[in-house]
Design a protein around this motif. Structure first.
Motif, short mmCIF file in Angstrom:
data_model
loop_
_atom_site.label_atom_id
_atom_site.label_comp_id
_atom_site.label_asym_id
_atom_site.label_seq_id
_atom_site.Cartn_x
_atom_site.Cartn_y
_atom_site.Cartn_z
N UNK A 39 -48.01 -56.39 -8.66
CA UNK A 39 -48.25 -55.33 -7.67
C UNK A 39 -46.96 -54.53 -7.50
N UNK A 40 -46.91 -53.30 -7.99
CA UNK A 40 -45.67 -52.52 -7.92
C UNK A 40 -45.32 -52.18 -6.48
N UNK A 41 -44.04 -52.40 -6.12
CA UNK A 41 -43.56 -52.01 -4.81
C UNK A 41 -43.12 -50.55 -4.81
N UNK A 42 -42.59 -50.11 -3.70
CA UNK A 42 -42.27 -48.69 -3.58
C UNK A 42 -41.12 -48.28 -4.50
N UNK A 43 -40.10 -49.15 -4.65
CA UNK A 43 -38.99 -48.82 -5.55
C UNK A 43 -39.50 -48.70 -6.99
N UNK A 44 -40.37 -49.64 -7.40
CA UNK A 44 -40.92 -49.60 -8.75
C UNK A 44 -41.73 -48.32 -8.96
N UNK A 45 -42.51 -47.95 -7.95
CA UNK A 45 -43.33 -46.74 -8.09
C UNK A 45 -42.45 -45.50 -8.22
N UNK A 46 -41.36 -45.48 -7.47
CA UNK A 46 -40.49 -44.32 -7.53
C UNK A 46 -39.75 -44.26 -8.88
N UNK A 47 -39.27 -45.41 -9.37
CA UNK A 47 -38.61 -45.43 -10.69
C UNK A 47 -39.61 -45.15 -11.81
N UNK A 48 -40.84 -45.59 -11.64
CA UNK A 48 -41.87 -45.33 -12.66
C UNK A 48 -42.11 -43.83 -12.77
N UNK A 49 -42.09 -43.17 -11.63
CA UNK A 49 -42.28 -41.71 -11.65
C UNK A 49 -41.11 -41.05 -12.35
N UNK A 50 -39.88 -41.52 -12.03
CA UNK A 50 -38.70 -40.90 -12.63
C UNK A 50 -38.64 -41.13 -14.15
N UNK A 51 -39.06 -42.31 -14.60
CA UNK A 51 -38.91 -42.64 -16.02
C UNK A 51 -40.17 -42.39 -16.84
N UNK A 52 -41.31 -42.19 -16.16
CA UNK A 52 -42.56 -42.02 -16.90
C UNK A 52 -43.11 -43.33 -17.43
N UNK A 53 -42.64 -44.43 -16.86
CA UNK A 53 -43.12 -45.74 -17.32
C UNK A 53 -44.19 -46.31 -16.38
N UNK A 54 -44.95 -47.27 -16.88
CA UNK A 54 -45.99 -47.94 -16.11
C UNK A 54 -45.36 -48.63 -14.89
N UNK A 55 -45.86 -48.35 -13.68
CA UNK A 55 -45.26 -48.96 -12.48
C UNK A 55 -45.25 -50.48 -12.52
N UNK A 56 -46.22 -51.09 -13.17
CA UNK A 56 -46.24 -52.55 -13.25
C UNK A 56 -45.10 -53.06 -14.15
N UNK A 57 -44.86 -52.32 -15.25
CA UNK A 57 -43.72 -52.69 -16.10
C UNK A 57 -42.42 -52.56 -15.30
N UNK A 58 -42.29 -51.47 -14.56
CA UNK A 58 -41.05 -51.25 -13.80
C UNK A 58 -40.87 -52.35 -12.75
N UNK A 59 -41.95 -52.73 -12.10
CA UNK A 59 -41.87 -53.82 -11.11
C UNK A 59 -41.35 -55.11 -11.78
N UNK A 60 -41.89 -55.38 -12.96
CA UNK A 60 -41.50 -56.58 -13.68
C UNK A 60 -40.03 -56.49 -14.12
N UNK A 61 -39.62 -55.31 -14.59
CA UNK A 61 -38.22 -55.11 -15.00
C UNK A 61 -37.31 -55.38 -13.80
N UNK A 62 -37.66 -54.82 -12.64
CA UNK A 62 -36.82 -54.99 -11.45
C UNK A 62 -36.74 -56.47 -11.05
N UNK A 63 -37.84 -57.17 -11.20
CA UNK A 63 -37.85 -58.59 -10.80
C UNK A 63 -36.96 -59.43 -11.72
N UNK A 64 -36.64 -58.92 -12.91
CA UNK A 64 -35.80 -59.63 -13.87
C UNK A 64 -34.34 -59.18 -13.81
N UNK A 65 -34.02 -58.19 -12.95
CA UNK A 65 -32.72 -57.51 -13.06
C UNK A 65 -31.92 -57.61 -11.79
N UNK A 66 -30.61 -57.49 -11.95
CA UNK A 66 -29.74 -57.47 -10.78
C UNK A 66 -29.33 -56.05 -10.43
N UNK A 67 -29.56 -55.09 -11.32
CA UNK A 67 -29.05 -53.74 -11.07
C UNK A 67 -29.71 -52.76 -12.04
N UNK A 68 -30.02 -51.56 -11.54
CA UNK A 68 -30.49 -50.49 -12.42
C UNK A 68 -29.28 -49.70 -12.88
#
Lengths: 264, 264
Positions: free
Chosen positions: A76-105
């Motif tokens: 379930x993409x959160x608001x940060x993931x949705x905003x980064x998905x918009x900026x990058x053109x990537x699937x919000x679910x992928x972005x949510x997963x990327x963020x959950x694996x990362x310490x920093x963008x």
């Protein structure tokens, strides 16, 4: 330093390096005993396998064996993931997963999402693999601790065939200044990650600072020549002729600490 | 695209890659016919050398054969060089030389001077070599046009032994996010620099964008495993088993254009 001394003493004896692909037919699934599978494959393929050979294993099959899957429908993409998905053109679910694996963008622009993975790696999409997941309803994450995975695989091989090669887990990374991906080491056991080149003398006869050589990344890049695009077909490459090695370092030694990052 | 199709069709036939060091005793000096020297060495070493072998040659001996030397006593540091020398702690004459080879300073902090070389490479010290210059009164610059150098060497080998291998000129580069140097391709002839991995299908069955694989950089990194710290001793490595290749690209194809640099 042991690794440097080894390099100094041994390198002139390197007369040939051989890279050979190991293929196996069975699909690797969660819970598979990868050390045993690789050991049996090695013994069929190379009865002469030596403890100073290096077995390079594709990250993807290690993750699969460790069950590092996430079902898309569970994300379930959160608001940060949705905003980064918009900026990058990537699937919000992928972005949510990327963020959950990362310490920093590190970088988020159209088409590009580079993060610092919790393991320290600066990489695109946190190394999350969408291809060849076996099934299209899931993504594959990096192993939880790839250095441990490498040690576990080496142990499994030793138990199976009585020989314990160095094990290197590799994944493909982009580079900021150069086009194209190359394979690097994300997990390592049984060999040094880095070698110190002894510095030469400067013009006034002073010893110059040595250079560190990314041995394990070079081995990973060379194995990548055989792995090609379909890790499924060539999930492992046997590298012979470089060892024996003195010293044992985790692949984590190859990660530049954030404070030494040249672009902060 | 030819290179991709080749990769798709041929990669399953790669059964073994062999890396073998070529050593020669004579010191290479300005004006040496490197193609002839390498051709003769290859013929002694490997009478079976094939046109789809790759000969990886260390930048340093190419630069030496091309007379790319500058005498330290001829360098007069300007004010910019003196100021950057102070900031980085480097010799003002070295900094003057680096600036004369570069189009842009990318990073200058204590101990670090990264520039964009006039050839496009982002690299430390403009690739200027202080070690193994043969004499301590001179520095070695990169070849004027390494892709041309590679073609000239390939021609010289063909004239000498009747076989024209791919030729790759390599140098060691640092990486912003990872510790240690690896070898990359700075000159290339007779093989593709990049290969397109065909993208897999996404979860909705759409073709994903392919990934570019830095083939020539991976070959350079693998040869670097044998070159070690003393390019003088192993100035060339013969890579067999990867070809034949379809397509021919300059190493310049591996340089990310400034406008696509992820850190501007």
């Amino acid at each position: 330093m042991a690794a440097r001394d080894h390099y100094q003493n041994e390198r002139h004896r390197v007369r040939e390096v051989r890279l050979r692909p190991l293929s196996f037919v069975d699909e690797v699934e969660s819970g598979a005993d990868l050390g045993a599978i690789l050991g049996h494959t090695m013994s069929r393929f190379e009865p002469q396998a030596a403890s100073h050979d290096i077995l390079v294993v594709a990250q993807k099959i290690v993750s699969k064996a460790e069950g590092r899957f996430v079902l898309w429908r569970d994300i379930v993409p959160g608001s940060l993931a949705r905003s980064l998905a918009e900026r990058t053109g990537k699937d919000p679910r992928l972005v949510e997963l990327v963020l959950s694996e990362s310490s920093e963008v590190v970088r988020a622009v159209p088409g590009v999402l580079i993060v610092r993975h919790r393991l320290g790696f600066t990489m695109a999409n946190a190394g999350i693999d969408l291809s060849n997941a076996g099934r299209q309803d899931r993504a594959i994450l990096l192993p939880l601790d790839p250095d441990c995975s490498a040690a576990r695989i080496a142990d499994g091989i030793a138990k199976t065939i009585g020989v314990r090669p160095a094990v290197l887990i590799s994944d493909s990374f982009g580079r900021p200044w150069r086009v194209g991906v190359t394979n690097v080491a994300i997990g390592l056991c049984g060999m040094p990650a880095l070698l110190n080149r002894r510095g030469s003398k400067d013009r006034d006869g002073r010893q110059l600072e040595g250079t560190e050589v990314a041995l394990a990344d070079a081995v990973a890049a060379s194995a990548g020549l055989l792995m090609g695009e379909a890790d499924e077909n060539v999930p492992a490459v046997l590298v012979s002729g470089l060892g024996p090695f003195v010293g044992d370092q985790p692949a984590a030694a190859l990660v530049r600490p954030a404070e030494a990052d040249l672009f902060r």
